[in-house]
Scaffold this motif. Structure first.
Motif: not given
Ligand code: MG
Length: 495
Positions: A344-361, A371-372
């Motif tokens: 949730l942001s009070r400030h407007p976005a330039v871009r927002v992106e989902k990044l999948e995190l790595p896992a060992l298993a 987001g920026v």
């Protein structure tokens, strides 16, 4: 060496190469030929040097020539009142006066005064008619600078490739080149930094980041208009060389006013313990600029959270708090539902992106939502939300490393909030604390009733740019709105 250790070494080598230079430091103002646009002054006069120092200019730029008989003089043009310095002797030059009546300054007199001041010195050796004259000048200059005790305050600049090579070879460091060669060529020839005309950087703005990533600072000249000064500030110049030093210093100060923000992280426990009204009330009461939320449902049907069935939590909370909502799915849930994380942001976005995190298993997929955002319509900041793996501390450490690397790449002040599923002594938290400032305190956040463990955090980077002022974690409650306590931090961003 284990695979994890090998991975880690590679990671830190990669990260070290990335992290340090990519952030815009507050630009320093260089008075071009001294601060001479003042009563009774003249370009390259000792008076202009003293004035630059007295108004607090970080540096003073000046130009140097060698006379026919080996005297060193401070002047911009090749001649003074028609007397050509290169071909004149010291007797003729001693009679020359600047526009303000000062004698033409000898380098010796100029440096004697500089030695009593604080301003740093940007020393330009002018291109002479033949390389031998330049080489003779460089020998004398390096000796004189050392004798006067100002060696540590000097940066050499020149348009002459011969003089540039001479300073580099003779150990007159640092040496910035004035001809706009590419960052790669500048590195190749041994430059310490780039000191280029603003038009060159306006044409090649990406050079600034490239120079920074190679560890070379950027000086831009001659930047006199408000629009040009602002451009340099916005594009991450390290030095601004200007005939308007007071204007430039004022604009830099205005641009670098610290900005207070309230940031929050809150695991909502998929709404099991509270409806949207209550969760929104809690969030709104904290008056946050940004909230990282975890365990956020969309259109699910859970027996444990019937009061929230079918709702899009982020939209509901955004609407009730008057904030913008952003969402990343990490799992499908039921026939049409999602489970994931949000911002949730009070400030407007330039871009927002989902990044999948790595896992060992293989396990529950984990993500960072990054987001920026634009603060006050101009300055940019990264805010991110995450929820790390619950099973493996090694996977959490790997995910923490990924997060640090990713946030560093943005080249902006960055804040991340999340449920890291890791206690303070765990490796993942060490990774985060090594690269970032911890923006929360030690208060336990879980479980909300009888809280014992701290697993929810806020972190900021680069170090020193996001400063924690105050952290609030509410007391454990017998009737909490979630199984986690929220963390709310007031921070100052030195942006
Ligand atoms: Mg100059």
């Amino acid at each position: 060496m284990t695979n994890i250790m090998r991975h880690k070494l590679l990671f830190f080598a990669f990260f070290a190469a990335f992290a340090l230079p990519s952030y815009a430091a507050k630009p320093k103002v260089v008075a071009h030929r001294g601060y001479w646009k003042t009563e009774g002054s003249a370009q390259n006069s000792i008076r202009a040097l003293v004035k630059a120092d007295s108004v607090g200019c970080h540096s003073t730029e000046f130009d140097v020539w060698i006379s026919a008989d080996g005297g060193l003089y401070v002047n911009h043009n090749a001649d003074i009142n028609g007397v050509v310095i290169e071909t004149a002797d010291s007797a003729a030059l001693a009679a020359c006066r600047l526009g303000n009546g000062e004698p033409l300054p000898t380098l010796s007199a100029f440096l004697d005064t500089a030695a009593t001041l604080k301003t740093q010195l940007v020393f330009e050796l002018k291109p002479h008619k033949n390389p031998e004259r330049e080489n003779a000048a460089i020998e004398k200059i390096i000796r004189m600078v050392r004798d006067k005790g100002v060696e540590d305050r000097i940066t050499y600049i020149t348009f002459s490739r011969n003089a540039f090579d001479g300073f580099v070879a003779k150990g007159g460091r640092p040496v910035f080149y004035l001809n706009g060669v590419s960052p790669e060529v500048l590195k190749e020839i041994g430059g310490s930094g780039a000191d280029y005309h603003i038009n060159i950087f306006r044409k090649n703005p990406e050079w600034i980041g490239r120079l920074h990533s190679m560890g070379m600072p950027v000086n831009i000249w001659t930047v006199d208009s408000e629009a040009d000064i602002q451009w340099c500030i916005d594009h991450g110049a390290d030095y601004i060389t200007t005939n308007e030093p007071e204007l430039a210093m004022r604009l830099v100060e205005e641009a670098y006013q610290p900005r207070k923000l309230r940031v929050m992280t809150y695991n909502l426990r998929f709404g099991e313990l509270a409806d949207m009204d209550r969760l929104a009330r809690e969030i709104k009461a904290a008056e946050p600029d940004f909230v990282a939320i975890q365990e956020v449902d969309v259109n699910t049907n859970r027996d444990l959270a019937r009061h929230n069935n079918g709702l899009n939590y982020v939209s509901e909370l955004a609407q009730r708090t008057g904030m913008f909502g952003h969402y990343a799915r990490t799992l499908n849930f039921g026939r049409k539902g999602y489970y994931g994380i949000g911002i949730l942001s009070r400030h407007p976005a330039v871009r927002v992106e989902k990044l999948e995190l790595p896992a060992l298993a293989a396990g529950e997929p984990r993500a960072m939502l990054e987001g920026v955002f634009e603060i006050d319509g101009k300055k940019k900041i990264v805010f991110a939300s995450t929820h790390l793996d619950v099973k493996s501390d090694k996977t959490r450490a790997l995910q923490a490393e990924y997060i640090v690397k990713r946030l560093a790449e943005a080249g902006l002040p960055a804040i991340i909030g999340g449920d890291f599923n890791a206690k303070p002594e765990e490796e993942a938290i060490t990774v985060l604390r090594t690269a970032m400032d911890d923006l929360s305190d030690a208060a336990p956040t879980f479980p909300a009733t009888g809280a014992k463990s701290k697993i929810d955090y806020l972190f900021g980077m680069p170090k020193g740019m996001v400063v924690l002022e105050k952290c609030t974690v509410p007391e454990s409650s017998s009737a909490p709105a979630s199984d986690h306590l929220p963390v709310v931090s007031e921070v100052e961003v030195r942006m």
